[in-house]
Design a protein around this motif. Structure first.
Motif, PDB file in Angstrom:
ATOM      1  N   VAL A 192     -12.384  -4.396   3.106  1.00 16.73           N
ATOM      2  CA  VAL A 192     -11.765  -4.660   4.360  1.00 16.73           C
ATOM      3  C   VAL A 192     -11.908  -5.797   5.551  1.00 16.73           C
ATOM      4  N   LEU A 196      -6.793  -4.310   3.999  1.00 13.34           N
ATOM      5  CA  LEU A 196      -5.903  -3.244   4.926  1.00 13.34           C
ATOM      6  C   LEU A 196      -4.672  -4.150   5.096  1.00 13.34           C
ATOM      7  N   LEU A 245      -4.951   2.677   0.108  1.00 16.54           N
ATOM      8  CA  LEU A 245      -5.026   2.573   1.527  1.00 16.54           C
ATOM      9  C   LEU A 245      -5.938   3.912   1.948  1.00 16.54           C
ATOM     10  N   ALA A 295      -9.880   3.694   4.347  1.00 17.77           N
ATOM     11  CA  ALA A 295      -9.754   4.313   5.751  1.00 17.77           C
ATOM     12  C   ALA A 295     -10.884   5.163   5.961  1.00 17.77           C
ATOM     13  N   PHE A 348     -11.224   1.188  10.907  1.00 16.95           N
ATOM     14  CA  PHE A 348     -10.185   0.796  10.021  1.00 16.95           C
ATOM     15  C   PHE A 348      -8.958   1.599  10.225  1.00 16.95           C
ATOM     16  N   VAL A 398      -5.158   0.193  10.980  1.00 14.47           N
ATOM     17  CA  VAL A 398      -3.734   0.574  10.179  1.00 14.47           C
ATOM     18  C   VAL A 398      -2.910   0.920  11.267  1.00 14.47           C
TER      19      VAL A 398
END
Length: 468
Positions: free
Chosen positions: A246, A252, A276, A280, A285, A289
């Protein structure tokens, strides 16, 4: 621990039965199996094929096909005049023997297949027509055997990854080989990551954003780096690897862009959603999103692909991961996410995996959020939870996640207990405590918060002795 024997020991006993007791191959094989199993020997990695015990016309014992192919390949690599077609035929034999049969893969490994295939990779690294055949055989060999590869092999795969980044067919095989060597092997993952694998893969997501096959293979490989599945190490670096993807690879942003671009391709969307969910892993994070419109995208894409069970399940897993952030909880509810989850439970109530994933989402979305608890009940979510508990009485994961969802529904909204108990929740939870010992704690917590009678045992009183 079960005893282990070598393939040679097993073969010798079969041939001894044939020679001394005049048995045919099938009788000799079955007798050997019975002998060893009665002694507690594990024969899972032993090739058991009666056709392999025939004696040649000159009386010589024949090698197993995979062993013979490995020996032929070794000789061919030492012979500079060997034809490419012959080498490809040998490689195809090795691939076919190793594919789908752990016993033959193990036999190949114990007979020196890895160093020979590594030599083949080195010899043909600049010859694509042969390299692809070598890579297919290599992947078949290391599937489930990541211990075979060494530092030189890892470096060679990274080199091939860079060399063939613009050759999709070869690139797909190289990524697959890397992924197979990362599963259940923390040391290999660490070495690949130290050679900048994460950045290379995320850059390739951009390069090959129109190639769905490469996108899916890269996603699967990235997820392999976020696994914590090697029991030989006290802890892995799954979370650190996800963080690197990330923060350094901007994964992301890339994955969400690809979700938008491929939202009509459900097979790609399922892989992207699952990846995904693996990224997370931190509150910020999840927030990122949401800030990028990811929650809206996921809910919208899931609604559009509601008839695709795989996409629905992966979307639920993403929502579950993202709902760890309190702001995301509100956003999911605002965008109709709760209605979507309940509808998915109703549509796929006979599917244990979807039911379990949906219960996980409801568990997270109602944690510390009373408004969402009322919203779930308003949408008949509590009825769906009870229903999947009845449909899947023997599936621990469904029962566990359902218990946690019920507990969170009433922990801060006691007035909801009555409508849940009216559906027969108490008897279901008591049955779980009786028949699902591993889920007893979750069932007990749900009963307690529903206001039901539950026996709470004090396991330790601070006194010397053992816990009962």
């Amino acid at each position: 621990m079960a005893k282990q024997i070598s393939q040679k020991t097993f073969d010798d006993v079969v041939r001894e039965n044939m020679a001394e007791f005049d048995m045919d191959a099938n009788e000799a094989l079955q007798d050997a199996i019975q002998q060893f199993e009665s002694q507690g020997v594990n024969l899972n990695i032993i090739v058991k094929d009666a056709s392999l015990y025939a004696i040649s016309e000159d009386g010589e014992v024949q090698h197993h096909p995979v062993v013979a192919a490995i020996n032929k390949l070794s000789l061919a690599l030492d012979n500079s005049s060997a034809a490419s077609e012959d080498i490809n035929d040998i490689l195809k034999t090795i691939q076919n023997e190793c594919d789908g049969d752990p016993a033959r893969r193990n036999l190949a490994a114990t007979n020196g297949a890895y160093p020979i295939l590594f030599k083949a990779l080195s010899c043909y690294k600049d010859v694509p027509e042969n390299l692809n055949s070598v890579l297919k055989s290599f992947c078949a060999l290391v599937d489930g055997q990541p211990d075979l590869i060494d530092a030189s092999g890892i470096e060679l795969l990274i080199s091939l990854l860079k060399t063939y980044q613009n050759t999709p067919d070869t690139l797909e095989l190289v990524i697959q080989a890397i992924r197979l060597n990362c599963i259940m092997h923390e040391r290999n993952r660490l070495q690949f990551v130290n050679l900048n694998l994460i950045i290379i893969l995320t850059e390739m997501l951009t390069m090959h954003r129109l190639n769905t096959t490469i996108i899916k293979e890269i996603c699967i490989c990235l997820r392999a780096l976020t696994l914590d599945d090697d029991v030989r190490v006290p802890f892995g670096r799954a979370t650190e690897n996800a963080k690197t993807m990330v923060t350094e690879g901007d994964a992301l942003k890339l994955i969400m862009q690809l979700c938008e671009e491929h939202r009509n391709d459900t097979s790609v969307l399922a892989e992207l959603f699952l990846t995904l969910s693996c990224l997370a892993v931190r509150d910020e994070f999840c927030q990122e999103v949401m800030d990028r419109g990811g929650v809206c995208l996921i809910i919208s894409a899931c609604q559009s692909a509601v008839d695709d069970k795989a996409v629905v399940r992966q979307a639920l897993l993403v929502l579950k991961a993202l709902a760890g952030n309190d702001e995301v909880k509100h956003e999911i509810a605002r965008l109709g996410g709760i209605e979507l989850v309940v509808a998915a439970m109703n549509k796929y109530q006979n599917n244990a995996q979807v039911s379990s994933a949906a219960c996980k989402v409801l568990t997270n979305i109602t944690l510390r959020n009373t408004d969402n608890c009322y919203k779930v009940v308003e949408c008949q979510g509590h009825e769906q939870i009870i229903q999947v508990m009845k449909i899947h009485p023997t599936v621990d994961k469904v029962q566990q996640n359902a218990c946690m969802a019920l507990r969170n529904l009433v922990s801060r909204a006691k007035e909801l207990s009555e409508c849940i108990l009216a559906l027969g929740a108490e008897s279901l939870l008591n049955d779980i405590m009786k028949y699902h010992k591993d889920v007893a704690d979750e069932a007990k917590a749900a009963l307690r918060d529903l206001g039901c009678k539950v026996e709470l045992r004090e396991l330790w009183k601070g006194e010397r002795g053992t816990i009962q």
